[in-house]
Write a protein that holds these residues in place. Structure first.
Motif, PDB file in Angstrom:
ATOM      1  N   ALA A  22       0.957  -1.325  -0.039  1.00 44.38           N
ATOM      2  CA  ALA A  22       0.183   0.047   0.005  1.00 44.38           C
ATOM      3  C   ALA A  22       0.726   1.103  -0.218  1.00 44.38           C
ATOM      4  O   ALA A  22       0.875   2.151  -0.557  1.00 44.38           O
ATOM      5  N   ARG A  23       2.203   1.065   0.491  1.00 44.67           N
ATOM      6  CA  ARG A  23       2.800   2.290   0.341  1.00 44.67           C
ATOM      7  C   ARG A  23       3.214   2.929  -0.986  1.00 44.67           C
ATOM      8  O   ARG A  23       3.376   4.020  -0.827  1.00 44.67           O
ATOM      9  N   ARG A  24       3.581   1.527  -1.032  1.00 49.69           N
ATOM     10  CA  ARG A  24       4.710   1.858  -3.194  1.00 49.69           C
ATOM     11  C   ARG A  24       3.145   2.295  -4.108  1.00 49.69           C
ATOM     12  O   ARG A  24       3.521   3.061  -4.996  1.00 49.69           O
ATOM     13  N   ARG A  25       1.665   2.373  -3.512  1.00 48.92           N
ATOM     14  CA  ARG A  25       0.364   1.470  -5.130  1.00 48.92           C
ATOM     15  C   ARG A  25       0.364   3.514  -5.823  1.00 48.92           C
ATOM     16  O   ARG A  25       0.138   3.080  -6.671  1.00 48.92           O
ATOM     17  N   ARG A  26       0.355   4.375  -4.489  1.00 53.94           N
ATOM     18  CA  ARG A  26       0.304   5.555  -4.870  1.00 53.94           C
ATOM     19  C   ARG A  26       1.278   5.950  -6.760  1.00 53.94           C
ATOM     20  O   ARG A  26       0.853   6.354  -7.339  1.00 53.94           O
ATOM     21  N   PRO A  27       2.307   5.561  -5.703  1.00 55.40           N
ATOM     22  CA  PRO A  27       3.503   6.736  -6.861  1.00 55.40           C
ATOM     23  C   PRO A  27       3.798   5.735  -7.910  1.00 55.40           C
ATOM     24  O   PRO A  27       3.911   5.976  -8.528  1.00 55.40           O
ATOM     25  N   VAL A  28       3.626   4.045  -7.932  1.00 56.46           N
ATOM     26  CA  VAL A  28       3.849   3.024  -8.897  1.00 56.46           C
ATOM     27  C   VAL A  28       2.792   3.596  -9.727  1.00 56.46           C
ATOM     28  O   VAL A  28       3.104   3.403 -11.261  1.00 56.46           O
ATOM     29  N   LEU A  29       1.121   3.618  -9.280  1.00 59.29           N
ATOM     30  CA  LEU A  29       0.034   4.148 -10.267  1.00 59.29           C
ATOM     31  C   LEU A  29       0.386   5.693 -10.702  1.00 59.29           C
ATOM     32  O   LEU A  29       0.320   5.447 -11.869  1.00 59.29           O
ATOM     33  N   GLN A  30       1.092   6.389 -10.232  1.00 63.13           N
ATOM     34  CA  GLN A  30       1.493   7.239 -11.116  1.00 63.13           C
ATOM     35  C   GLN A  30       1.803   7.630 -12.238  1.00 63.13           C
ATOM     36  O   GLN A  30       2.405   8.061 -12.698  1.00 63.13           O
ATOM     37  N   GLY A  31       3.345   7.263 -12.156  1.00 60.28           N
ATOM     38  CA  GLY A  31       3.896   6.639 -13.160  1.00 60.28           C
ATOM     39  C   GLY A  31       3.677   5.425 -13.919  1.00 60.28           C
ATOM     40  O   GLY A  31       4.360   6.245 -15.465  1.00 60.28           O
ATOM     41  N   CYS A  32       3.284   5.002 -14.193  1.00 57.76           N
ATOM     42  CA  CYS A  32       2.138   4.352 -14.800  1.00 57.76           C
ATOM     43  C   CYS A  32       0.772   4.694 -15.681  1.00 57.76           C
ATOM     44  O   CYS A  32       0.707   4.738 -17.008  1.00 57.76           O
ATOM     45  N   LEU A  33       0.507   5.454 -15.180  1.00 58.05           N
ATOM     46  CA  LEU A  33      -0.598   6.787 -15.437  1.00 58.05           C
ATOM     47  C   LEU A  33       0.210   7.702 -16.183  1.00 58.05           C
ATOM     48  O   LEU A  33      -0.193   8.265 -17.006  1.00 58.05           O
ATOM     49  N   LYS A  34       1.229   8.086 -15.848  1.00 58.81           N
ATOM     50  CA  LYS A  34       1.867   9.073 -16.962  1.00 58.81           C
ATOM     51  C   LYS A  34       2.319   8.483 -18.188  1.00 58.81           C
ATOM     52  O   LYS A  34       2.241   9.381 -19.261  1.00 58.81           O
ATOM     53  N   ILE A  35       2.822   6.968 -18.127  1.00 57.48           N
ATOM     54  CA  ILE A  35       3.312   6.510 -19.180  1.00 57.48           C
ATOM     55  C   ILE A  35       2.190   6.463 -20.417  1.00 57.48           C
ATOM     56  O   ILE A  35       1.815   7.348 -21.512  1.00 57.48           O
ATOM     57  N   LEU A  36       0.725   6.345 -19.854  1.00 55.97           N
ATOM     58  CA  LEU A  36      -0.090   5.890 -20.811  1.00 55.97           C
ATOM     59  C   LEU A  36      -0.731   7.453 -20.275  1.00 55.97           C
ATOM     60  O   LEU A  36      -1.386   7.633 -21.613  1.00 55.97           O
ATOM     61  N   ILE A  37      -0.518   8.870 -19.977  1.00 61.05           N
ATOM     62  CA  ILE A  37      -1.501   9.652 -20.429  1.00 61.05           C
ATOM     63  C   ILE A  37      -0.303  10.701 -21.270  1.00 61.05           C
ATOM     64  O   ILE A  37      -1.503  10.802 -22.147  1.00 61.05           O
ATOM     65  N   ASP A  38       0.459   9.967 -21.687  1.00 59.07           N
ATOM     66  CA  ASP A  38       1.042  10.796 -22.433  1.00 59.07           C
ATOM     67  C   ASP A  38       1.149  10.080 -23.463  1.00 59.07           C
ATOM     68  O   ASP A  38       0.853  10.298 -24.858  1.00 59.07           O
ATOM     69  N   HIS A  39       0.649   8.541 -23.688  1.00 61.65           N
ATOM     70  CA  HIS A  39      -0.146   7.605 -24.923  1.00 61.65           C
ATOM     71  C   HIS A  39      -0.960   8.098 -25.919  1.00 61.65           C
ATOM     72  O   HIS A  39      -0.954   8.493 -26.333  1.00 61.65           O
TER      73      HIS A  39
END
Length: 187
Positions: A22-39
């Motif tokens: 749970a401590r890593r979940r938000r930062p990992v999701l944010q990173g994945c979402l940045k890739i997705l949003i850029d795409h």
């Protein structure tokens, strides 16, 4: 925008499966979402309500699109120990894409039925003029209900390995010029 969506999605069962810590979940999701949003900015659409309270990310699957630039390295950098789960999730969702041209709703960040209806109606009005279908995965029963209210039809759930279900849904293409509803909005 990645923060808005990650703050919304971190509690979903699929997000918990993807990043159990749970401590890593938000930062990992944010990173994945940045890739997705850029795409999506290159090969789709990013829709946000004026007050920035809700967002939708779409990928244009009416034609082949490439994977995100340097996706394997970027995904590994963002996900760390959860990279294999991220790749598996992407593989499962890719295999279940409908074999017709469509717009893929890859993120809908709201539980509010009115906000969801506004975001979906905006994009659907454009799709309907073009006669294009749309597809989405629901990761909760509440999200499935929001999608069904917008005309999406679910198929059998797809289960993540030792994890929760995802419900593939499809909203059929509307023939351009056809009446989509006899209801009128309230004054």
């Amino acid at each position: 925008m990645a923060t808005l969506i990650a703050d919304f999605a971190w509690r979903y069962p699929a997000a918990t499966w993807l990043v159990p810590d749970a401590r890593r979940r938000r930062p990992v999701l944010q990173g994945c979402l940045k890739i997705l949003i850029d795409h999506a900015r290159r090969f789709g659409y990013v829709d946000v309500l004026d007050d920035h309270s809700a967002a939708a990310i779409w990928l244009d699957r009416t034609q082949p699109i490439p994977a995100p630039t340097d996706s394997a390295r970027r995904l590994a950098q963002v996900c760390g120990d959860d990279t294999e789960a991220a790749r598996l999730l992407l593989d499962i969702t890719a295999r279940c894409q409908p074999p017709i041209p469509h717009l893929q709703l890859v993120a809908l960040a709201t539980d509010d039925p009115d906000a969801a209806a506004t975001l979906l109606a905006y994009r659907h009005s454009r799709l309907d003029r073009l006669g294009v279908a749309s597809a989405a995965y629901a990761s909760t029963q509440a999200q499935l209900g929001l999608l069904m209210d917008a005309g999406y039809q679910p198929t059998e759930p797809v289960w993540l390995p030792a994890g929760p279900p995802l419900w593939p849904t499809l909203r059929a293409a509307v023939t351009p010029g056809a009446a989509t509803s006899t209801r009128r909005p309230a004054a």
